[in-house]
Every structure is written in C-alpha cells, then in structure tokens.
Motif scaffolding. Structure first.
Motif, mmCIF file in Angstrom:
data_model
loop_
_atom_site.group_PDB
_atom_site.id
_atom_site.type_symbol
_atom_site.label_atom_id
_atom_site.label_comp_id
_atom_site.label_asym_id
_atom_site.label_seq_id
_atom_site.Cartn_x
_atom_site.Cartn_y
_atom_site.Cartn_z
ATOM 1 N N SER A 230 0.831 -1.209 0.000
ATOM 2 C CA SER A 230 0.000 0.000 0.000
ATOM 3 C C SER A 230 0.862 1.254 0.000
ATOM 4 O O SER A 230 0.564 2.225 -0.712
ATOM 5 C CB SER A 230 -0.934 -0.003 1.215
ATOM 6 O OG SER A 230 -1.858 -1.053 1.144
ATOM 7 N N LEU A 245 -1.929 6.099 5.446
ATOM 8 C CA LEU A 245 -2.862 5.133 4.868
ATOM 9 C C LEU A 245 -2.252 3.730 4.841
ATOM 10 O O LEU A 245 -2.966 2.735 5.010
ATOM 11 C CB LEU A 245 -3.248 5.570 3.450
ATOM 12 C CG LEU A 245 -4.025 6.891 3.355
ATOM 13 C CD1 LEU A 245 -4.354 7.195 1.904
ATOM 14 C CD2 LEU A 245 -5.300 6.837 4.185
ATOM 15 N N SER A 264 -9.470 -1.000 3.262
ATOM 16 C CA SER A 264 -9.490 -0.534 1.876
ATOM 17 C C SER A 264 -10.565 0.522 1.664
ATOM 18 O O SER A 264 -10.340 1.524 0.959
ATOM 19 C CB SER A 264 -9.728 -1.723 0.941
ATOM 20 O OG SER A 264 -8.727 -2.701 1.117
ATOM 21 N N ILE A 267 -9.332 3.792 3.087
ATOM 22 C CA ILE A 267 -8.298 4.396 2.242
ATOM 23 C C ILE A 267 -8.912 5.015 0.986
ATOM 24 O O ILE A 267 -8.579 6.151 0.609
ATOM 25 C CB ILE A 267 -7.253 3.333 1.871
ATOM 26 C CG1 ILE A 267 -6.469 2.915 3.117
ATOM 27 C CG2 ILE A 267 -6.291 3.856 0.805
ATOM 28 C CD1 ILE A 267 -5.550 1.733 2.916
ATOM 29 N N CYS A 271 -8.954 8.973 -0.099
ATOM 30 C CA CYS A 271 -8.491 9.457 -1.400
ATOM 31 C C CYS A 271 -9.568 10.269 -2.118
ATOM 32 O O CYS A 271 -9.261 11.249 -2.812
ATOM 33 C CB CYS A 271 -8.069 8.278 -2.278
ATOM 34 S SG CYS A 271 -6.592 7.407 -1.701
#
Length: 355
Positions: A230, A245, A264, A267, A271
């Motif tokens: 990641s 993150l 996920s 994150i 974003c």
C-alpha cells in the motif's frame, strides 16, 4: 425425597449460590486484568515460534527472547516515527493556514462574511430572516451546559488515552514475561494431568500452541505485506498521506475476515475526500485486485501451517469473540476455534469411533 437435615442443606445451597455470585462479580471486576493477561498470552504464543527458530540456530533462550522483543519494538517504533511527523506536519500546515486567514482579516467580521456568502450562493433566500432564526436558536441553547459536556468529553478522551498507554505498557511487560517463561508455564500445566494421559495431553498442547503461534505470525505477515504494498502503490499514484494510509492498511489487515475490506474502504474514501475521484478510483481497483490475490494466493500459502478452519466457523467465532471482548475477542476467537477443532478431531471423534 426426605431431607435428613434441611437447615444444613439450605445453608450449603445458599453458600453455593453466594460463592457463584462472588465468582461472577470477581470476574467482572477483574475483566480488564484478565484482558491484559489474555492479550499478553496470545502475543507470547505468537512470538514463541520465532524464539524457537532462533533457538534452533544455537542461541540461548534469553538471547532469542531479547532479539524477538527488540525486533517487535523496533517495528512499532518505526511505525510511530513514520506517522507522527506527518501528523505534526499536517497540524502545522493547518495552523499556518489559519494564521494567514487571520492576517488577511478573514475573521474580523465572521457574521458579515457568512451573510455575504449566503447572499452570493442563495440570492433568492431572505438572509436576514434566516439569520434571525439562527440567533433565536442560539439564544435558546444552554451554552454553559454544552461547554461542560464538551470539557467532560475531552477529559474522558485524555483519560482513555492515558489508560490505553498504561494498558499497552502492562501488556508489553506481561508479554516479555510469558515469552521468556513459556516452557516453564507449559511444564507446570502438563504436570496437572495424570501421568498415564500426560503424553497425549502434551502432544495436543503443543499442536494448539503451535497453531496459535503460526496464526499470529501469519496475520502479522499479511498485515506487513498489505502495508508495504500500500505504501508503494499509494506513493506512486500520489495519494494523500500515503504513509498514514499504509499504516491503516497494516493494522486493519490484522483483523480476520473484514479487516482488509474495511481498511481498503477507509483508504479509498480518504483518497476521494482529500485527493481526487481519479485517485480514489485507481485505489479502489487496486484493492479489489489485491483482496482477490490475498484471499486465493497469499493467505493460503502463509496460513498453511496453521489449522484450517471452515469459513462458517470463522464467521461465527469472530462474531462471538467480538461481542464478548471487542476487537481483541475477534482476533483471539479464530485460534480458539482452531484449538477446539484440534480437540474435536483428535479426541472426540476417535473416542466416538471406539464405542
């Protein structure tokens, strides 16, 4: 049925009920301590395979334990040193922005600025009437009570943080102790079993502790893989706060079943809000692909030495453990279920077949 001594029977029954209530109350009062002990024992079983591997390399146990503990501390210290400077930097940028706005006079007349903004955005709105409603609503508020509640909440949060750090320190000390004395603890437990059944009990005990250890190591390895990949990927696509993150991806990957999915989603949402829709879309596609690879390629290879637990049992165990002990319960529930399966397969079923 005739009772020869009703008074003595009633007394013993009352004492039994009282002892049971006392035991339940003691467990409730010691819940936090038992949670610390259980967490430390769980972590020490996870570190034991690493210690055993170092011992097979001709290191004494004290040196193997010391190297293992120092390695774990170094990893967490690295995570903290990586995240804290970024948070401090972001706070500094926020303070600088506020100072710039203050120097430009943006805060000289905040009421007028808000009214002008409402006039510009909603030209058909009667701003003076709406502002009158806002003033009436504000006058009806008990500002002192709200301030007291906010102050109490801040104090409670600070107290929870202090208690969390104190609990983490206690768990660390207990983990070091349990890791160093695991063979002695096992030997003491094995001595409680009759000699005729001790060999079989020792075999099952070693299988259970090995399974728990490999499970913990496997989950941490999955977390490290997700965190490192990641960090690399989010840096390439220029996502906001890639280090933070990546740490989120690491910690959520430690949670069985839904951890990677939850991390996920957080994150991708970050974003989208802080970054751009394009960055969020690319991150979403990446994590959809990664979750498939993790489920069908990475996880089976890493968790191969742990006891395989059916999916339905995993779900039930995680839900039950989470309801009883929260996040820790969900983590511990899977190896506990694996241990029960070992006993079921190697003790219960053979005995039933012998009948």
């Amino acid at each position: 049925m005739k009772l020869h001594n009703p008074f003595r029977t009633a007394l013993l029954a009352t004492l039994g009920v009282g002892l049971g209530l006392l035991l339940i109350g003691s467990i409730q009062n010691l819940q936090t301590i038992l949670l610390y002990v259980g967490t430390a024992l769980f972590l020490s079983l996870g570190l034991d395979p690493i210690v055993a591997w170092l011992e097979r390399r001709k290191l004494p146990r004290w040196a193997a334990v010391l190297i293992t503990i120092l390695g774990v501390l170094a990893v967490f210290a690295g995570i903290i040193l990586m995240v804290v400077p970024i948070i401090v930097q972001q706070i500094g940028q926020l303070v600088t922005t506020i100072q710039d706005l203050a120097e430009k006079g943006e805060f000289d007349d905040p009421v007028g600025a808000i009214q002008d903004w409402l006039h510009a955005v909603f030209p058909a709105l009667n701003v003076d009437e709406v502002w009158g409603y806002i003033e009436d609503w504000y006058a009806s508020l008990d500002v002192g009570a709200i301030g007291s509640e906010v102050g109490g909440s801040i104090i409670a949060i600070i107290g929870a943080l202090i208690a969390g750090f104190a609990g983490a320190f206690i768990v660390l000390i207990l983990t070091i102790y349990f890791t160093a004395s695991t063979p002695n603890l096992k030997r003491a437990v094995y001595q409680l079993v009759p000699a005729s059944k001790r060999a079989r009990f020792m075999d099952l005990g070693e299988q259970i502790t090995d399974s728990v250890g490999y499970y913990v190591i496997g989950q941490v390895t999955l977390g490290l893989i997700n965190g490192v990949l990641s960090a690399i990927f989010l840096t390439i696509i220029k996502a906001p706060f890639p280090a933070v993150l990546a740490v989120i991806a690491f910690f959520f990957s430690l949670i069985p079943l839904v951890g990677t999915l939850t991390g996920s989603i957080i994150i991708v949402f970050t974003c989208l809000v802080v970054g751009s829709p394009t960055t969020a879309l690319i991150a979403a596609i990446y994590y959809l692909i990664y979750m498939q690879i993790e489920a069908y390629v990475i996880s089976p290879r890493i968790m191969g030495r742990a006891v395989a637990v059916p999916g339905a049992v995993v779900v039930i165990a995680a839900l039950a453990g989470g309801s009883l002990l929260g996040l820790l319960g969900a983590l511990v529930a899977i190896p506990v279920a694996a241990s029960i399966l070992i006993i079921y397969r190697q003790v219960v079923i053979p005995r039933q077949n012998e009948r």
